[in-house]
Design a protein around this motif. Structure first.
Motif, PDB file in Angstrom:
ATOM      1  N   VAL A  29       0.835  -1.209   0.000  1.00  0.00           N
ATOM      2  CA  VAL A  29       0.000   0.000   0.000  1.00  0.00           C
ATOM      3  C   VAL A  29       0.865   1.251   0.000  1.00  0.00           C
ATOM      4  CG1 VAL A  29      -1.640   1.330   1.368  1.00  0.00           C
ATOM      5  CG2 VAL A  29      -2.013  -1.114   1.027  1.00  0.00           C
ATOM      6  N   LEU A  30       1.905   1.278   0.823  1.00  0.00           N
ATOM      7  CA  LEU A  30       2.794   2.440   0.871  1.00  0.00           C
ATOM      8  C   LEU A  30       3.536   2.632  -0.456  1.00  0.00           C
ATOM      9  CD1 LEU A  30       4.285   2.175   4.475  1.00  0.00           C
ATOM     10  CD2 LEU A  30       2.641   3.847   3.591  1.00  0.00           C
ATOM     11  N   THR A  32       2.468   1.737  -3.392  1.00  0.00           N
ATOM     12  CA  THR A  32       1.480   2.234  -4.367  1.00  0.00           C
ATOM     13  C   THR A  32       1.230   3.717  -4.174  1.00  0.00           C
ATOM     14  OG1 THR A  32       0.426   0.066  -4.357  1.00  0.00           O
ATOM     15  CG2 THR A  32      -0.838   1.887  -5.272  1.00  0.00           C
ATOM     16  N   GLN A  33       1.104   4.140  -2.929  1.00  0.00           N
ATOM     17  CA  GLN A  33       0.883   5.564  -2.661  1.00  0.00           C
ATOM     18  C   GLN A  33       2.066   6.402  -3.123  1.00  0.00           C
ATOM     19  OE1 GLN A  33       0.078   5.760   1.521  1.00  0.00           O
ATOM     20  NE2 GLN A  33      -2.119   5.346   1.274  1.00  0.00           N
ATOM     21  N   GLN A  34       3.263   5.941  -2.879  1.00  0.00           N
ATOM     22  CA  GLN A  34       4.441   6.694  -3.305  1.00  0.00           C
ATOM     23  C   GLN A  34       4.547   6.739  -4.821  1.00  0.00           C
ATOM     24  OE1 GLN A  34       7.771   4.914  -1.331  1.00  0.00           O
ATOM     25  NE2 GLN A  34       7.370   5.947   0.626  1.00  0.00           N
ATOM     26  N   THR A  36       2.092   6.713  -6.959  1.00  0.00           N
ATOM     27  CA  THR A  36       1.108   7.646  -7.523  1.00  0.00           C
ATOM     28  C   THR A  36       1.486   9.091  -7.229  1.00  0.00           C
ATOM     29  OG1 THR A  36      -0.272   7.454  -5.543  1.00  0.00           O
ATOM     30  CG2 THR A  36      -0.808   6.015  -7.409  1.00  0.00           C
ATOM     31  N   GLN A  37       2.170   9.333  -6.125  1.00  0.00           N
ATOM     32  CA  GLN A  37       2.564  10.697  -5.794  1.00  0.00           C
ATOM     33  C   GLN A  37       3.781  11.153  -6.593  1.00  0.00           C
ATOM     34  OE1 GLN A  37       3.158  10.675  -1.590  1.00  0.00           O
ATOM     35  NE2 GLN A  37       0.964  10.671  -1.113  1.00  0.00           N
ATOM     36  N   GLN A  38       4.614  10.241  -7.036  1.00  0.00           N
ATOM     37  CA  GLN A  38       5.855  10.611  -7.693  1.00  0.00           C
ATOM     38  C   GLN A  38       5.759  10.610  -9.215  1.00  0.00           C
ATOM     39  OE1 GLN A  38       8.809   7.965  -6.187  1.00  0.00           O
ATOM     40  NE2 GLN A  38       8.896   8.920  -4.169  1.00  0.00           N
TER      41      GLN A  38
END
Length: 101
Positions: A29-30, A32-34, A36-38
């Motif tokens: 999950v972490l 995936t979040q990174q 999408t943010q990068q």
């Protein structure tokens, strides 16, 4: 007592496996979040320069067409008025000749 000990060992192994699974889920999950943010943002599309020649051509075509349309409308109006006048005059002449009979 050995049954209880074996059950406790099995529960401890299962709990350890569950905590490993949870840690892996959190890591996914972490990540995936990174990801999408990068994502790099694309630069805006370059603006095309103002092309005066295009607008001169548009104006030199649109203005004569508009003037021709206005003159055409004026010609139709004048023709309609003249035709109406002719018909009124002819009707009055026709009535007078019918009265004289």
């Amino acid at each position: 007592m050995s049954d209880a000990l074996e059950k406790a060992e099995a529960a401890a192994r299962e709990a350890a496996q569950n905590s490993v699974d949870i840690a892996q889920i959190v890591a996914v999950v972490l990540a995936t979040q990174q990801a999408t943010q990068q994502q790099p943002t694309q630069p805006p599309a370059p603006r095309r320069e103002f092309d005066a020649r295009k607008w001169i051509v548009v104006g030199s075509v649109a203005v004569p067409v508009a003037l021709a349309g206005a003159l055409f409308a004026l010609a139709i109006t004048i023709t309609a008025c003249a035709g109406t006048g002719c018909f009124l005059i002819l009707r009055s002449i026709w009535r007078e000749t019918q009265k004289g009979r």
